[in-house]
Design an enzyme around this catalytic site. Structure first.
Site, mmCIF file in Angstrom:
data_model
loop_
_atom_site.group_PDB
_atom_site.id
_atom_site.type_symbol
_atom_site.label_atom_id
_atom_site.label_comp_id
_atom_site.label_asym_id
_atom_site.label_seq_id
_atom_site.Cartn_x
_atom_site.Cartn_y
_atom_site.Cartn_z
ATOM 1 N N LYS A 52 0.849 -1.208 0.000
ATOM 2 C CA LYS A 52 0.000 0.000 0.000
ATOM 3 C C LYS A 52 0.879 1.252 0.000
ATOM 4 C CE LYS A 52 -3.677 -2.553 2.180
ATOM 5 N NZ LYS A 52 -4.343 -3.036 3.379
ATOM 6 N N GLN A 96 -5.290 -1.815 9.372
ATOM 7 C CA GLN A 96 -4.994 -3.122 8.785
ATOM 8 C C GLN A 96 -5.576 -4.239 9.653
ATOM 9 O OE1 GLN A 96 -3.318 -3.574 5.747
ATOM 10 N NE2 GLN A 96 -3.990 -5.693 6.015
ATOM 11 N N ASP A 119 -11.264 1.848 2.843
ATOM 12 C CA ASP A 119 -11.502 0.405 2.718
ATOM 13 C C ASP A 119 -12.962 0.121 2.370
ATOM 14 O OD1 ASP A 119 -9.424 -1.475 2.918
ATOM 15 O OD2 ASP A 119 -9.184 -1.105 5.067
#
Ligand code: NAP
Length: 290
Positions: A52, A96, A119
């Site tokens: 990322k 995460q 997300d």
């Protein structure tokens, strides 16, 4: 059989975005900024976070990685998230997953400002997406749609079978493919662990497009699919010998497919690319850019 190459597609999306960002920065705006929170030490998470951050660099974004020890308490993590929610210099925030067992991931997801939820897991974004409204779409599912779009795979009117109903993959992709979206308007069957075996076989054998996200190596075998199927393999499974494989018996199934995603180099790459797309959208929203 042709490969739906996530590396090529992701690189193309990120290159387009980097040009846009160069234009924005050239006009005096700051760079888009993604912040990633990583709790504890988890080898796969380390590698996902690294990719990322690397993609942010390629897109011309700023990125921040905030590391917290495994022992951080849920209230302390929530306080960190509240701080980032209130910080106008961050456009997109990712926590995460997975998190340590003593932290409820749903409480964490719910605490992220929906306007920074790149997300696409927050109930507000999931709800908006389900209703067909503008939203940050869950990144893996959105990445799959971008991949189908890039390779001009017809989806409208097709029969899709999604296997797996997790909140992060199966459920959102089943909704997105059936919604009246630019990549959508398919007729979708969602299968899960309670789907009787024969019903699953009946469905997969007549599917035009299969999306499999169960986390079981070799789950899709050649007898389960028809000639010409488009196969999207979301699974990422590490074998004892260290090899990473998907949920499809690639060697035997690929020859029957018109298109298939490799693992690695397929959907995983697209998940990261979709996060970049979502971060750009958050940034554009913040600066009222088109
Ligand atoms: P998950 O939360 O474990 O969900 C798996 C789903 O598969 C569940 O809905 C489960 O049913 C269903 N399932 C399990 N065994 C089944 C069976 N025998 N028949 C039918 N359905 C079955 O996993 P996930 O987070 O969705 O991830 C799935 C896989 O994708 C994993 O390998 C993961 O590593 C990978 N993944 C990849 C990416 C990427 O970027 N490529 C992103 C996320 C995940 P129940 O709901 O009944 O338990």
């Amino acid at each position: 059989m042709k490969l739906l190459d996530g590396k090529i597609c992701a690189a193309s999306l990120v290159a387009d975005i980097s040009k846009k960002v160069a234009g924005y920065v050239g006009s005096g705006l700051r760079k888009p900024h993604m912040t990633v929170i990583l709790v504890g030490e988890h080898a796969p998470s380390e590698s996902y976070v690294k990719s990322k951050i690397k993609s942010c660099e390629s897109a011309g974004f700023e990125s921040s990685l905030l590391r917290f020890p495994e022992s951080i308490t849920e209230p302390d993590l929530l306080a960190k998230i509240a701080g980032i929610n209130g910080d106008p210099s961050t456009d997109g925030l990712i926590v995460q997953l997975p998190l340590p067992k003593h932290i409820d991931p749903q409480n964490i997801i719910n605490a992220i400002d929906p306007e920074k939820d790149i997300d696409g897991f927050h109930p507000t974004n999931f709800g908006r997406m389900t209703l067909g409204q503008k939203a940050f779409r869950p990144a893996t599912a959105y990445g799959i749609c971008k991949l189908l779009q890039f390779y001009e795979i017809p989806v409208k009117g097709k029969h899709c079978v999604v296997i797996g109903r997790s909140n992060i993959v199966g459920k959102p992709i089943s909704i997105m493919l059936s919604n009246d979206f630019e990549i959508g308007n398919a007729t979708v069957t969602l299968a899960h662990i309670e789907t009787p075996r024969q019903l699953l076989l009946d469905e997969t054998r007549r599917a035009d497009i299969i999306v499999v996200a169960v986390g079981i190596p070799g789950f899709i075998t050649e007898d389960m699919v028809k000639e010409g199927v488009v196969m999207i393999d979301v699974g990422i499974n590490r074998l004892e010998n260290g090899r990473i494989v998907g949920d499809v018996d690639f060697e035997r199934v690929a020859p029957k497919c018109s298109w298939i995603t490799p693992v690695p180099g397929g959907v995983g790459r697209m998940t990261v690319a979709a996060l970049i797309v979502n971060t750009l959208m958050a940034y554009q929203n913040n600066f009222d850019l088109a």
